[in-house]
Structures are given as C-alpha cells and as structure tokens.
Design an enzyme around this catalytic site. Sequence first.
Site, PDB file in Angstrom:
ATOM      1  N   ASP A  16      -0.761  -4.050  -6.066  1.00  0.00           N
ATOM      2  CA  ASP A  16       0.092  -3.143  -6.849  1.00  0.00           C
ATOM      3  C   ASP A  16       1.524  -3.469  -6.448  1.00  0.00           C
ATOM      4  OD1 ASP A  16       0.512  -0.910  -8.639  1.00  0.00           O
ATOM      5  OD2 ASP A  16       1.095   0.226  -6.861  1.00  0.00           O
TER       6      ASP A  16
ATOM      7  N   ALA B 289       0.783  -1.235   0.000  1.00  0.00           N
ATOM      8  CA  ALA B 289       0.000   0.000   0.000  1.00  0.00           C
ATOM      9  C   ALA B 289       0.813   1.282   0.000  1.00  0.00           C
ATOM     10  CB  ALA B 289      -0.945   0.003   1.208  1.00  0.00           C
TER      11      ALA B 289
ATOM     12  N   ASP C  97       5.107  -9.084   5.042  1.00  0.00           N
ATOM     13  CA  ASP C  97       5.509  -9.460   3.697  1.00  0.00           C
ATOM     14  C   ASP C  97       4.251  -9.921   2.966  1.00  0.00           C
ATOM     15  OD1 ASP C  97       6.413 -10.715   1.410  1.00  0.00           O
ATOM     16  OD2 ASP C  97       7.979 -11.872   2.412  1.00  0.00           O
TER      17      ASP C  97
ATOM     18  N   PRO D 132       3.037   4.462  -0.803  1.00  0.00           N
ATOM     19  CA  PRO D 132       2.832   5.504   0.214  1.00  0.00           C
ATOM     20  C   PRO D 132       1.380   5.795   0.560  1.00  0.00           C
ATOM     21  CG  PRO D 132       3.303   6.524  -1.879  1.00  0.00           C
ATOM     22  CD  PRO D 132       3.413   5.042  -2.110  1.00  0.00           C
ATOM     23  N   GLY D 133       0.396   5.250  -0.171  1.00  0.00           N
ATOM     24  CA  GLY D 133      -0.975   5.352   0.290  1.00  0.00           C
ATOM     25  C   GLY D 133      -1.968   6.076  -0.594  1.00  0.00           C
ATOM     26  N   SER D 134      -1.577   6.540  -1.775  1.00  0.00           N
ATOM     27  CA  SER D 134      -2.518   7.295  -2.610  1.00  0.00           C
ATOM     28  C   SER D 134      -3.659   6.408  -3.099  1.00  0.00           C
ATOM     29  CB  SER D 134      -1.784   7.917  -3.798  1.00  0.00           C
ATOM     30  OG  SER D 134      -1.092   6.932  -4.548  1.00  0.00           O
ATOM     31  N   LYS D 135      -3.359   5.160  -3.488  1.00  0.00           N
ATOM     32  CA  LYS D 135      -4.428   4.253  -3.924  1.00  0.00           C
ATOM     33  C   LYS D 135      -5.278   3.825  -2.734  1.00  0.00           C
ATOM     34  CE  LYS D 135      -1.574   2.357  -7.659  1.00  0.00           C
ATOM     35  NZ  LYS D 135      -0.310   2.939  -7.174  1.00  0.00           N
TER      36      LYS D 135
ATOM     37  N   CYS E 294       3.835  -0.602 -12.454  1.00  0.00           N
ATOM     38  CA  CYS E 294       4.228   0.551 -13.266  1.00  0.00           C
ATOM     39  C   CYS E 294       5.375   0.145 -14.188  1.00  0.00           C
ATOM     40  CB  CYS E 294       4.605   1.746 -12.389  1.00  0.00           C
ATOM     41  SG  CYS E 294       5.793   1.381 -11.086  1.00  0.00           S
TER      42      CYS E 294
ATOM     43  N   ASP F   4       2.013  -2.966   4.304  1.00  0.00           N
ATOM     44  CA  ASP F   4       3.304  -2.765   3.648  1.00  0.00           C
ATOM     45  C   ASP F   4       4.369  -3.551   4.394  1.00  0.00           C
ATOM     46  OD1 ASP F   4       4.344  -0.927   1.317  1.00  0.00           O
ATOM     47  OD2 ASP F   4       5.938  -0.999   2.807  1.00  0.00           O
TER      48      ASP F   4
END
Length: 851
Positions: free
Chosen positions: A297, A179, A267, A181-184, A350, A240
């Site tokens: 992600d 997750a 993990d 840094p958290g934007s999603k 990405c 995370d």
Amino acid sequence: MGRKHHRGGRKGGDRKDGDVRKPRANAYRSYPDIPKNNEKLEAYYNSLLPLEDAEKSEFWEALRRDLPNSFRFCGSKGHAVAVKRLLETRYAPEIDKIEHFNGDLVQAPQPVPWYPDQLAYSMTTPKQVVRKFPPFASFQKFLVSETSVGNISRQELVSMIPPLVMDLKPGMTVLDLCAAPGSKSAQLLEMIHSGEEARIRKFMESFGEAALPGNEQEDVDPTEDSADDGRATGLLIANDVEYKRCHMLVHQLKRLSSPNLIVTNHDATLFPSLRIGRDPENPNVPRYLKFDRILADVPCSGDGTLRKNADLWKNWQPGNALGLHATQARILVRALQMLKVGGRVVFSTCSMNPVENESVVVSAIERCGGPDVVDIIDCKDRLPLLKRYPGMHQWQIMDKSGKIWNNWEEVQQHVLNGGQAPGKISQTMFPRPDTSDCSALPLDRCMRVYAHQQDTGGFFITVLEKKKEFKAKEEVKSQFTTPATLQNGASAAEMEIVEEAKAVVGEPTDEIPSVGAKRSIEEIETEQAPDSKRQRTETPTQEKVENIAKAVLSTETAKVEDQSESPAPNASTDKRLKRAESTYEEPFKYLPVAHEVIQNIRGFYKISSRFPSDRYMVRNAVGEPAKAIYYSSQLVREILVENEGRGVKFIHGGLKMFMKQDAPSAEVCRWRIQSEGLPIIAGYVGPERIIRLTNKDTLHGLLKEMFPKFVNDDWKKLNEIGERIRDIGMGCCLLSIEPDGTDPEFSERMVLPLWKSFQSLNLMLPKEDRAAMMLRLFNDTSPVINRTLKESAKLEADAADSDVKEELKEETDETKVESAVKAEGAGDVVMHDDEATAVPKKEDEAPEASS
C-alpha cells in the site's frame, strides 16, 4: 465523533471583579468552508475517467461531501460478533428513536453490505446531530472505549479492501511493506490467527487436557494450521520507513496480543532479505525467507482522499503523482522479488491517477520479465457486493503545466521540434505500444473504487501472482547523470554506492538489491527516504545523491555484502543497536529452556509440557530477565536469532508474557502473567492456578472494586468464587469467566489475570480495559472504587491532628501509601496508566513503561 476540546479560561462564576469578557455565541466555532474546486484536477479527471456526464456529476458531488464515519469490529470472529451485538441491541434502537432533524430521519450506523459477516459499519449522521441528541453521547462512549482496548478499529471503508482480496490463510507468511499507521496490518494479523482458539481447544482435548473456554464460533479444520498443536504458525512483518511511525505500529498492533508479529524500520525499496533456520541437509548454505503474501500500500499523491483531506482541493498538482511513480514501481518490484512462486502481492493506492496505478503495475511486470512471470489475478469473485470499475488500458498524462500528453511519442516529437521536455514525465508512465510484450496485460482485472459508487473514498487495488523466479531488468534510464565529482576515476564499487544512493533519493538504479547491502546509506538517509502514505519532499536530486555517496565513500571501504555470509561478530552486537536519528533499540535475547526463572514459572503455574519453553526472550544486552519476559512464535524466533548483527532494524517482536511483581512471600512466583500474553498461555496453565466464575454479579463486583478483602467472613461476599479464593495459594492466578447461560446479556467467555495477596485480591487489568469491560458487560460508567486510597487519605487526615504529625512529614508519599495498605500485606497492586503493577518501595522504582 471526536472529543470536545476545552478552550481554556475561567467559568463565569470564577471571574474576578472587573474581568469583563464577551459571551461566546456557541460552544463550537464555525470556520469558513474550504473551496472544493480545482481547475486542473477537474479537467484532468473529466477527460480521463470513462464516466457518462450524469455519472460525472455524481462523482464530483460525492467528492465534495464529507466522508462518512466508519469502523469495524476486531479480534476473533466470536469476540467481534459479541461486541457487535451490543451495537445492535443497546445503542442502535435508541438512536433510531430520534425522529427527525431538519426534516431528515436520523439513522443509526448501518452495516457495510460487502464486508464479510457485516463486521464493518458506516455512519452518515452529521456532527451537529451527534452533538445534540443524548443517545449519540452514549454510543460515542462505547465507540471510544472499545477502540481504546482494540475491539473496534476506526478505519476508512476503502482501506479495508486490500487485506480482504489477499486470499490470506492461517499459516502463511505476510509482509506489509508500508504499514503505518497499522489498520490494514491489524486485519492481516487477525487473518493469521483465524480459528486459532478452536484449533488449540481441539488439539488439547485430543490429548486429554482440559482447555479453558473461548469465544470462537467457527467450525475449523484442525489440520489447516496444525504444525504447532493448533497455535498459529504464520507471520506478519509490518514495516515502515519512519522510525516514529514504527512505534505507532507497535501501539496499534500490540492490542491484538500476537506472538507472530515483527515490526521493522526500512525503506521499502531496499527491504533486506531475512535469514531463517539452516537447511538440515546443507547447513553451510543459509536460507532466506520468501513470503506467501505481500501488501504494498505504497506512498501516493492521495487524491482519492479528497473527502477527508479538504486541503487537497487547493494543493493538488499533477507533479505530485509524477514524482512518486518511480518509487512506487521500485517498491512493487522489490515485493515481487521477495515473494514465493505462487504467492501474491496486493498493490494499492488511495489515488485515482493511472500514473500511480496501472502504469506502475505495467512497469513492474515489465521489469520482472513480463506476463509469463507475473500475472494479474481476476478478483471478481471476491467481495461480490462491492461496486467497482475495471482498470484502464488507455490513459493520458498531465504535466506540471497542465498540458495533456497521450503517449511517449508526442513527448519525443515535442522535444525534437525544439520544445522543452516536460519535467518528471518518463516513458514508463504511458500505455505500452502494440509491439511491447506488456501491451496486452489484462489491466481490466485491476479494481478502481470511486466515491459515488458506495459513498466511500477513492482507491485502486490489484492482485499480482508470481509464476516463476526472475532477475529484475534495469530501469529505463531518465535524464539523470552521474555527478561529475564522482564520475571521473570512480571504481565499480564506488559506482555501485552511487547507484544505491540514487535508489534512496528516488532515482533509477541498475538493480534492486536482494540483501540490505550498504545499510549505512539507509541509516544516513532515513529522513530523506520516501515516507509511507505521504508525498516525498522536493529536494534537488543530484545534490542529495552527491551528499550521500560522498558521505559513504569517505567513511568506509566500499564492499559488496555476500548474501551467503554474515558480517563478522563485533562488540556492538551485544550492545544497544544504534538507529538512524540517534534512536536505540534493545536487542532480542532468547532464554535457555533450563533457565532458573523459566523453570520457576513453569512449576508455579503448572504449565503443560505441550507449551514450548524455548520461545521466551528478553530485551536487554545482558540476556537476563529484569522487568519483562516476552514470548514469540517459532518462526519469529528463527528470524530474530538468525539476523542478529546483520543490520536488520527490528523494532518489535513477539508479545509481553510475564511481568516482574513484588511477591508477598518467597514461595510465591515473582512473575505474573501479563494480560496481553494471557490468551496465548491460558489454556496451558494447570487447574491449581485457575478460579472459575459463573455469576454476573460476582464479575461486576471484581471490576467495580479494587482490592476487595476476603479475611474473616468477607470471602463469602465473593459468591461462588469466595471459598476458592480463600483456599488458593497467593500470587497470580487465572479467573475463567464461564457464564451459566441463564442471562442472555452475560454470554462472553474470557480469562482474566487475578492477583491474590494476604487479605485482598485484584484484577490485573489496565484502567481502559476495566472501564471498557464495565461498560460493555454492565452498561456501567461509574468510577472504580479503591477503598485502599480512601483509607490512606483518612489515615493522613487523622495523623494531622495527632502527636505523629511531625513524623509523617518526614515520610515520602510512597511510604505513606505503604503504611495505609500494610494491613493487607506486601504485594497488593495499584493501577497505573498502562499496567497493574506492585506498589513501588522507592520513588525511583517506577513501573515499566510499555514498549
């Protein structure tokens, strides 16, 4: 549009005699551009991507341009639209007046056509233009201010896509495996709470209770998530692998004020199964949480981010992707294991490399049982204006030397002919032959987004649906062999530890555990586990496995945890839980409904009986309220209680609802409502503690001046709230902002915490919230007035020339402040960095830091 950095040194007027310095040419130094070319990178994607020559030129030209700035408006839809309106009416018209720069028309930020309700914007204006023209300076202040309070999220456009294709609805349980840094995660949390304000209001009105006003503009079906009187019942677990990045998640997500949030530190390949409440019909058999939606992600090589990470042009190597393939597949298989039947996993990277994308999807589906168990969902109907390419059915693989391989048979033939095996390449990376059950998977349903299509970064997204339960198959074994030191004479249990050690360092295992077994391995290897969104460091795999397995075998007896039993209680359960890297987290302890503090709070604020009393908790081993009281949803409560002592690494849960406050008298409740908890409880507070404000100037005055007085006739200066302020009892109360509709620029409805003392009152808002509100509502950037501090300074100046000079020398700084505000009575507040807190009586009584 970042901040200007002060470069140090004295200004010209401050230089001493003989202090000679060369004048600076300009305020911003220019650095040589990083060469944006890489022979292997360009050769690989030119041969791989199905683009015409003209389109390939557009593709590479786009990758060499700077990435546009982008952001989205956050929170409930009504609030997001209100903040967005300021951009459209106040800032964009001024920017559009800038005529030309180097022959180009300057353009204000533009809405992204494919984002729902046009709540995302993109801006392509060069930095030198932003620095030159004043309208951009005003817009930048607005952007920074609203970002700091969580109303705007600075986020790359393609990063916004995965949550939008999840088909997430209120009431669902969601897991974000990687997750930070958290934007999603923030997007997912907003979806969980979608329509909550309107649902609660309708439920309260149906029971004859007056609800406070809100900003929700949606027509909502009150039965959509009605199990808890309209309160959101869904759940987001944001996970995370790195402990420090977990606290970054907490910082990012706490702005959304959600009691439906848990942050964990695991993990992703070994995420533990979580117990929930027992089945009433069979209480001896525990139940485990299955998720409706999971976002994976995963960590990747990141070559889709070439536009913002220019160093990738020189650092890109094909081995970066090859080394992550196995870990990505394990994360996806673990996600599918934890999913409900009928639930969906969104897998994204990405990266543009099929080794990290299509081949991972095929490998995971193959291990889970094939297309009869997991289906790839067609998302053509979602985000119809988003330009995309379909996923690939055929692809090649480039090894570390730059050689291209078309299939696994070529690799095998090369080795049989005496050639050296290409490092890191495995059979699962290639397209499947026609004889495989997974050869005909509809990979064209996957989505590929390229930089030149809509001026974004590169991204890969696919949506998978679980059709039935399964037991994951073994991975295809690589050339990895068990260390000789552990192979001879090892028991089955010892070999299981070796297999788990392989999983930690990224080697194949026979089975991904469904429970967080051997958690001591996870704690030992937190630093070596794959880091979210970053490439794994290269360390000899065999050496890592040997060291981990030896450490575990030498310190504990190898026991396989039975999923149906919890570990026996021990003394450490009631103490701080030790984390990897010598970190600690306070335990979560829920307060009984009959607790004296809870009863005092409910009585003082006249909280409705429809608001639950069994969801308040504290963060300490004693289980008694000390500085803060938290609140969580019912499902969060079940998870935290049922998994206590099971080794699950909980970092954060719920939200801060009440903070302890120095009260002016014994009759005043010592627990004030915290601003982040106010949206949850405001509608249930009795009218005895509510003050209604309708005048724009009244609110402006309360924001601009701290501690306005209401003694004698001063209350008349507070306009329509003056008489109510004069008569209401001391302590915390709620200020309900209800614009009367006469001013179109003053239409935002909200509720704020207010503290009344003997002679003054104050809005209990953090500094950044107060400043952001003044800018947003009144376009006012002037500093806040604090007459109390001015009076304190004047008192000290007068005392310096008086007979009490020596006496003041003996006082502490805090005592001086108390003397200055004594006339206003104990309990007035001063603003600190994070919260509004009471004036400390001693230097060691500092305000609590935000958790």
